[in-house]
Scaffold this active site. Sequence first.
Site, mmCIF file in Angstrom:
data_model
loop_
_atom_site.group_PDB
_atom_site.id
_atom_site.type_symbol
_atom_site.label_atom_id
_atom_site.label_comp_id
_atom_site.label_asym_id
_atom_site.label_seq_id
_atom_site.Cartn_x
_atom_site.Cartn_y
_atom_site.Cartn_z
ATOM 1 N N HIS A 237 0.828 -1.197 0.000
ATOM 2 C CA HIS A 237 0.000 0.000 0.000
ATOM 3 C C HIS A 237 0.871 1.259 0.000
ATOM 4 O O HIS A 237 1.960 1.273 0.579
ATOM 5 C CB HIS A 237 -0.910 -0.004 1.238
ATOM 6 C CG HIS A 237 -1.955 1.061 1.239
ATOM 7 N ND1 HIS A 237 -1.806 2.246 1.912
ATOM 8 C CD2 HIS A 237 -3.171 1.117 0.637
ATOM 9 C CE1 HIS A 237 -2.889 2.995 1.740
ATOM 10 N NE2 HIS A 237 -3.733 2.325 0.968
ATOM 11 N N SER B 275 -8.337 -14.612 -2.288
ATOM 12 C CA SER B 275 -8.631 -13.232 -2.664
ATOM 13 C C SER B 275 -10.049 -13.085 -3.188
ATOM 14 O O SER B 275 -10.634 -14.028 -3.738
ATOM 15 C CB SER B 275 -7.639 -12.754 -3.736
ATOM 16 O OG SER B 275 -7.956 -11.435 -4.153
#
Length: 462
Positions: free
Chosen positions: A176, A377
């Site tokens: 991130h 995911s």
Amino acid sequence: MGSLLLEMEFEPSAITPRGLAPPSLFPNGDNKRQKVEPPAGPRKNLQLTVMEPGLNNDGPSLDTILVNYLDTLTQRVNFHLGYPVNICYDHYATLAPLLQFHLNNCGDPFIQNTVDFHSKDFEMAVLDWFAQLWEIEKDQYWGYVTNGGTEGNLHGILLGRELLPDGILYASKDSHYSIPKAARMYRMDLETINTSINGEMDYSDLREKLLQNKDKPAIINVTIGTTFKGAVDDVDIILQTLKDCGYSEDMFYIHCDAALCGLMVPFINNMISFKKPIGSVTISGHKFLGCPMPCGVQITRKSYINNLSRNVEYIASVDATISGSRNGLTPIFLWYSLSAKGQIGLKKDVKRCLDNAKYLKDCLQQEGISAMLNELSIIVVLERPRDHEFVRRWQLSCVKDMAHVIVMPGITREMLDNFISELVQQRKQWYQGGRIEPPCIADDIGAQNCACYYHKSDYISP
């Protein structure tokens, strides 16, 4: 005032406060078909000004502006696919009476304020729940409810730096953006680790860079669900790599950025556990769990927090948080959501989202559209739509030649079917019925997932 009683079934509240959309307009998280309005275009900026009371204003009233804004948001709910926000919550009406109070959780959550307008009791209940989920004893952890995942990352990396002042920060290139931000803010040396095609950390590159810097401690950011591809860095492989490179436990600190997947992975395997030598974990509360305002949870070891904690006489407390004053509403929303859903409800959400993500990926590939889905995911990566208006209408996030859909609890099969149908129809125009070839994105998602002219015949069945 309204009721604050706990609704154990987590059904939409019968209360609809004046000016709020009825709960039925928001997805309830199951796969029942719902009426979907014709595609609403992306909302435009309202060009607002602040109105001065008592003056003649020729424009619409305050109430009219808010009603129109609410109508726009309500129409756009069914086209929110590209960002990890769970809008599937129905408890805003029950908790709305709390808005009449200023709730400030200032300072350490475990020390009561001298003012009574706080929610630290709710905050501690939420922290205890996550401590149990991530396997750390109640008297061994410290944490707090943050303003979001970025604050949790900033706090975790700061803890690592304070424990190991000369440490080098290691983070994959798919981490991130708040991780390199933390390195800049704290003036830390940053080693960027390569990733594989699926977005997971390249452990051989990590090994090589750890060996190059053996004279300095390692502060490692582990991403449990990368931002764009949803890849999960393997904590166990990273720990083994550190051991193989000669790093003892007092020479490294591991922060786990589990913003989206921190509430998913524990129901699939026990990858996140303080029984392992990790230092901190953070999640975003508004993502998989769902909350109407950005928030997060940060958990670390109690023995580490003294490195940050400072006495603040003014508030009659100590403080080791990033923000100091903190929103007292968010712990109550988190507590309510956790209590209403429980681990059983969350586990059902995880399974449904994983199933729907696989459904979307399979449908796209059956239509000859490049698509990839990582294990563990709910992020489906696909070829980037050529039309900017299509991207905006479905609120997709795009990187290079890729876009992605994040299959959150509020996304139904019907929404996915509508997206697929419109995408297939639009692609016929973009690629002129097959006369123009879609781009090859094998370098980004793997040849086995690419449906371009060169790869589809080898990997994807007609």
